[in-house]
Design an enzyme around this catalytic site. Structure first.
Site, mmCIF file in Angstrom:
data_model
loop_
_atom_site.group_PDB
_atom_site.id
_atom_site.type_symbol
_atom_site.label_atom_id
_atom_site.label_comp_id
_atom_site.label_asym_id
_atom_site.label_seq_id
_atom_site.Cartn_x
_atom_site.Cartn_y
_atom_site.Cartn_z
ATOM 1 N N LYS A 13 0.844 -1.208 0.000
ATOM 2 C CA LYS A 13 0.000 0.000 0.000
ATOM 3 C C LYS A 13 0.871 1.246 0.000
ATOM 4 O O LYS A 13 0.637 2.184 -0.758
ATOM 5 C CB LYS A 13 -0.905 0.023 1.242
ATOM 6 C CG LYS A 13 -2.112 -0.879 1.123
ATOM 7 C CD LYS A 13 -2.826 -1.025 2.463
ATOM 8 C CE LYS A 13 -3.869 -2.118 2.383
ATOM 9 N NZ LYS A 13 -4.342 -2.596 3.675
ATOM 10 N N GLN A 25 -5.207 -1.309 9.611
ATOM 11 C CA GLN A 25 -5.132 -2.660 9.038
ATOM 12 C C GLN A 25 -5.809 -3.677 9.960
ATOM 13 O O GLN A 25 -5.546 -3.718 11.164
ATOM 14 C CB GLN A 25 -3.659 -3.033 8.807
ATOM 15 C CG GLN A 25 -3.427 -4.366 8.127
ATOM 16 C CD GLN A 25 -3.873 -4.401 6.674
ATOM 17 O OE1 GLN A 25 -3.899 -3.379 5.986
ATOM 18 N NE2 GLN A 25 -4.235 -5.571 6.190
ATOM 19 N N ASP A 58 -11.542 2.991 3.899
ATOM 20 C CA ASP A 58 -11.990 1.592 3.850
ATOM 21 C C ASP A 58 -13.509 1.495 3.711
ATOM 22 O O ASP A 58 -14.036 0.433 3.355
ATOM 23 C CB ASP A 58 -11.606 0.877 5.153
ATOM 24 C CG ASP A 58 -10.333 0.055 5.024
ATOM 25 O OD1 ASP A 58 -10.091 -0.502 3.931
ATOM 26 O OD2 ASP A 58 -9.605 -0.054 6.020
HETATM 27 N N1 GUN Z 1 -7.184 -6.578 5.985
HETATM 28 C C1 GUN Z 1 -7.405 -7.289 4.849
HETATM 29 N N2 GUN Z 1 -8.041 -6.539 3.928
HETATM 30 C C2 GUN Z 1 -8.228 -5.330 4.495
HETATM 31 C C3 GUN Z 1 -8.808 -4.116 4.023
HETATM 32 O O1 GUN Z 1 -9.323 -3.992 2.902
HETATM 33 N N3 GUN Z 1 -8.785 -3.073 4.900
HETATM 34 C C4 GUN Z 1 -8.250 -3.183 6.147
HETATM 35 N N4 GUN Z 1 -8.300 -2.098 6.938
HETATM 36 N N5 GUN Z 1 -7.700 -4.275 6.601
HETATM 37 C C5 GUN Z 1 -7.681 -5.347 5.776
#
Ligand code: GUN
Length: 296
Positions: free
Chosen positions: A54, A98, A121
């Protein structure tokens, strides 16, 4: 018949290029740099890989990346304090905590402490409510990516029968809302659904997001249907491992009209949509027009 393979990797690269172009314009015309803060608590190796990826893609798109790595024993209060600090930081337009969080932390409490305008998100209860009532919101990245692929492949989705297999808050439920928003007739199925193969066979659009390796078989697919495979499952193959989706690709590809592969389908779209959401959040925060084609 063999299905068209939907190239999510190429489409995601196009989305990222579009985002980068818009970001360059924001900088040149308004002196603005969209910023994304990613918070990682603990040392889950899979999460560390995601977070690194990311950060790299955020910088490649010309945006600012702020990484906050906290120890696994971080307290709820410490994490809430960081979220509040990021909420107040004008250089941060998007905040992503996350998941999964260590079990002593209440994920709902933390997510709902994020400023909904910065919740890239789309997990905050306000954004869930806005999406459910058809109002402008931040849309969860993976379902948004699936919607973009479907619109690109099919054009209008209006009137089509869509079956979403999986009822998670992150994918299944928001995916169903987005398909409803595009005038599909939507069924949410799951592992307990009676006659699941029969339900799936009614789908013009079949989205598999159950987290069970290769569960959806070719004879569950209506001939010519568009199949979107959200699953990312690592399975043992001799002394190695292999990534597979929730769809049994080998059998489904002979029946479907189009299908996303794993890897190279939905996966790359998630981060591309995260970047798109960060750009959208920055535009909204500054009262500027949003990029077209990058939101639901
Ligand atoms: N963990 C796995 N996929 C995601 C996501 O799309 N967002 C977040 N915040 N954590 C994740």
């Amino acid at each position: 018949m063999t299905a068209t393979i939907i190239d999510g990797k190429a489409f995601a690269a196009m989305v990222r290029a579009q985002v980068a172009e818009h970001v360059a314009r924001l900088k040149a015309e308004h002196g603005l740099t969209p910023g994304l803060a990613v918070v990682l608590v603990g040392e889950d190796p899979a999460s560390e890989v995601y977070v690194r990826s990311k950060g790299k893609q955020t910088v490649e798109a010309g945006m600012a990346s702020f990484e906050h790595k906290l120890p696994a024993d971080t307290s709820e209060q410490e994490l809430l304090s960081l979220v509040e600090k990021l909420n107040a930081d004008p250089e941060v337009h998007g905040i992503l905590v996350q998941l999964p969080l260590p079990s002593h932390l209440n994920s709902d409490l933390i997510i709902n402490a994020i400023d909904p305008a910065k919740d890239v998100d789309g997990f905050h209860i306000s954004n869930v409510g806005l999406l459910g009532t058809g109002q402008k919101s931040m849309v969860p990245c993976t379902p948004l990516g699936c919607l973009m692929l479907l619109r690109d492949h099919l054009g209008s989705l209006s009137g089509l029968n869509a079956v979403v297999v999986g009822r998670s808050n992150i994918v299944g439920k928001p995916m169903a809302q987005l398909l409803l928003g595009d005038s599909c007739t939507v069924t949410i199925a799951h592992s307990r659904t009676k006659d699941l193969p029969e339900v799936c066979r009614r789908a013009d659009i079949l989205v598999a997001a159950v987290g069970r390796p290769e569960m959806v078989k070719g004879d569950w697919v209506k001939p010519g249907a568009t199949v979107i495979d959200v699953g990312i499952n690592r399975i043992a193959l001799g002394d190695k491992t292999k990534l597979v989706g929730d769809v049994d690709f080998a059998s489904a590809v002979t029946v479907a009209g189009a299908i996303t592969p794993v890897p190279g389908g939905v996966g790359p779209m998630t981060i591309a949509c995260l970047l798109a959401n960060t750009l959208t959040a920055c535009c909204r925060a500054n009262g500027l027009p949003e990029p077209t084609g990058l939101t639901a």
